[in-house]
Motif scaffolding. Structure first.
Motif, PDB file in Angstrom:
ATOM      1  N   HIS A 430     -34.963   0.533   0.192  1.00 31.58           N
ATOM      2  CA  HIS A 430     -34.623  -0.074   1.485  1.00 31.58           C
ATOM      3  C   HIS A 430     -33.272   0.433   1.997  1.00 31.58           C
ATOM      4  O   HIS A 430     -33.118   0.758   3.180  1.00 31.58           O
ATOM      5  CB  HIS A 430     -34.607  -1.595   1.350  1.00 31.58           C
ATOM      6  N   HIS A 431     -32.311   0.523   1.094  1.00 26.41           N
ATOM      7  CA  HIS A 431     -30.975   0.983   1.485  1.00 26.41           C
ATOM      8  C   HIS A 431     -31.008   2.449   1.905  1.00 26.41           C
ATOM      9  O   HIS A 431     -30.418   2.840   2.911  1.00 26.41           O
ATOM     10  CB  HIS A 431     -30.000   0.777   0.324  1.00 26.41           C
ATOM     11  N   LYS A 434     -32.381   3.643   5.430  1.00 24.27           N
ATOM     12  CA  LYS A 434     -31.544   3.474   6.631  1.00 24.27           C
ATOM     13  C   LYS A 434     -30.743   4.741   6.954  1.00 24.27           C
ATOM     14  O   LYS A 434     -30.284   4.904   8.083  1.00 24.27           O
ATOM     15  CB  LYS A 434     -30.584   2.294   6.425  1.00 24.27           C
ATOM     16  N   ASP A 435     -30.590   5.607   5.964  1.00 23.76           N
ATOM     17  CA  ASP A 435     -29.838   6.854   6.163  1.00 23.76           C
ATOM     18  C   ASP A 435     -30.820   7.923   6.646  1.00 23.76           C
ATOM     19  O   ASP A 435     -31.393   8.682   5.861  1.00 23.76           O
ATOM     20  CB  ASP A 435     -29.181   7.265   4.846  1.00 23.76           C
ATOM     21  N   LEU A 436     -31.018   8.008   7.953  1.00 26.66           N
ATOM     22  CA  LEU A 436     -32.057   8.863   8.520  1.00 26.66           C
ATOM     23  C   LEU A 436     -31.834  10.338   8.220  1.00 26.66           C
ATOM     24  O   LEU A 436     -32.785  11.093   7.997  1.00 26.66           O
ATOM     25  CB  LEU A 436     -32.145   8.641  10.029  1.00 26.66           C
TER      26      LEU A 436
END
Length: 461
Positions: A430-431, A434-436
């Motif tokens: 999940h974390h 977020k870093d596309l």
């Protein structure tokens, strides 16, 4: 004419109409057969069901024959009121049977009263009995009549004390049994208990203790499901208890604990689903390793197996590693999954299980997949390639992917060697998701990996 009077009249008319609807509904309710009314009352908490006795004459004694009774009293300040309430309900009840009886309370110094309440339920041919007792201030025994109750189909018993068993035990119709925090201390009578369950289908043993018991055999010919959650502390001696489980009809086996006791499953040809969640300390590694091995050998017919990394690590203990080649062939195993802990793909126990699972079709890694070391020889950890990788394995799912070097290497090995793979699903943590920018980079890395299967689809979920 006063305008306020005109506005009041429609409001009054609407109120009267609503009252008429309520009156009609009440009349309809009152006209229902008593059997249906009792069923409606049985859906209410017992206290609320009794309160309906003030509605009208017809409802005054309906509550005395409701099939379900529910008594829960944990507030010390209201202890006297609770005791009187239970006594009054059981005293005024008519002679009809009780279907479901629930009793959650402190025993304190009222052991005789609590035992008498349970006896009253047994006398009324109770079918489902849910007992949760605590805070004992004096010795407590369940009524002997409970252990020969012919109508009982479900029993849930939670009480952190020694279970005192009578000489005669036979639950002829019991299908579901749950013991929680119970201590078994008499080997002979405990054996009689677990041999007197001819139609039992579900058994749960949660945080139970085996004290002064060396061996117990759970022999229930119709047992379909067993769930064992061990107490976290040593409960007997260093050797613990040997629990033998006859699995003639067993479909599901679930275990979580630290192997303070030894569990053996035999005659388990019908076993479909097994889960082993194990933890252990270095001081007990040898014992845990042997017990893990013994349990696993009883699962040769299982179709679905879920393990923790700790279970795999336990099997790598030096003495047990020598036994791994003697593991049975898991000829029916189609699914192999691992919990949310980190799993090393080069774990010797995992590699041996893969070699012994010729029909494996699906693998799932719910936690991090890894390699224990960054070694050039890692490309050859699947040498020889497990038979399932060459003919059966068609789906691999990896969750919580973070894109580090060891994970990438593990995925590369799987993709390269699974030559009939249809799909590999990668779900990023999940974390990380977020870093596309990094996510895109990881996707590109994975898409460039060589695939042993020409028709393998790489799916990013």
């Amino acid at each position: 004419m006063d305008g306020s009077g005109l506005t009041q009249q429609p409001k009054k008319q609407k109120l009267n109409e609503e009252r008429d609807v309520v009156d009609r509904n009440i009349k309809c309710l009152h006209n229902l057969p008593e059997e249906i009314l009792r069923y409606i009352l049985s859906l209410l908490p017992t206290k609320d069901a009794i309160r309906t006795s003030v509605l009208c004459k017809r409802w005054e004694y309906l509550w005395t024959s409701i099939p379900n009774l529910d008594f829960k009293g944990s507030e010390l300040a209201k202890r006297k009121h609770f005791m009187n309430f239970v006594e009054r309900v059981l005293l005024l009840r008519d002679s009809s049977d009780i279907k479901k009886f629930t009793l959650y309370c402190d025993v304190l110094r009222d052991a005789s009263h609590v035992s008498a309440w349970i006896s009253a339920a047994v006398r009324r041919n109770v079918q489902q009995l849910y007992i949760r007792l605590c805070n004992f201030r004096e010795p407590f025994s369940l009524p002997h009549s409970l252990f020969t109750c012919m109508t009982l189909t479900e029993l849930e018993l939670e009480m952190p004390c020694i279970l005192k068993l009578p000489p005669t035990i036979c639950f002829t119709n019991l299908k579901t049994l749950n013991f929680r925090y119970v201590t078994f201390s008499n080997e002979y009578l405990t054996q009689k208990l677990f041999s007197g369950l001819p139609v039992l289908e579900e058994l749960e043993l949660e945080y139970c203790k085996w004290v002064n018991i060396k061996v117990v055999i759970i022999s229930a010919p119709k047992l379909l499901y067993i769930d064992i959650t061990e107490d976290t502390e040593n409960q007997n001696d260093e050797k613990g208890c040997q629990v033998m489980i006859s699995g003639v009809s067993l479909n599901v086996f679930y275990y979580i604990g630290e192997f303070y006791n030894e569990y053996r499953v035999y005659n388990s040809s019908s076993l479909v689903d097994a889960s082993i969640f194990v933890d252990w300390s270095l001081q007990r590694q040898r014992q845990v390793a042997h017990r893990m091995y013994v349990l696993l050998t009883g699962f040769c017919r299982v179709k679905k197996l879920l393990l923790t990394n700790s279970a795999l690590e336990a099997l790598t203990y030096a003495e047990v590693v020598e036994l791994l080649p003697h593991l049975p062939i898991f000829k029916n195993l189609e699914y192999l999954g691992f919990d949310e802990s980190l799993v090393n793909l080069d774990n010797v126990a995992l590699l041996k299980i893969l070699q012994k699972s010729p029909c494996l079709k699906k693998m799932e890694f719910y936690g991090v997949i890894n390699l224990s070391s960054d070694d050039e020889r890692n490309d050859r950890i699947l040498d020889p390639v497990p038979p399932c990788f060459l003919s059966q394995l068609n789906c691999i799912k990896v969750y919580n992917y973070t894109g580090d070097k060891e994970e990438l290497s593990a995925v590369k090995i799987l993709l390269k060697n699974a030559v009939v793979l249809d799909k590999m699903v990668i779900t990023c943590s999940h974390h990380f998701a977020k870093d596309l920018e990094n996510l895109k980079k990881v996707h590109e890395q994975l898409l460039k990996l060589p695939r042993g299967s020409k028709h393998c689809e790489l799916v990013f979920d």
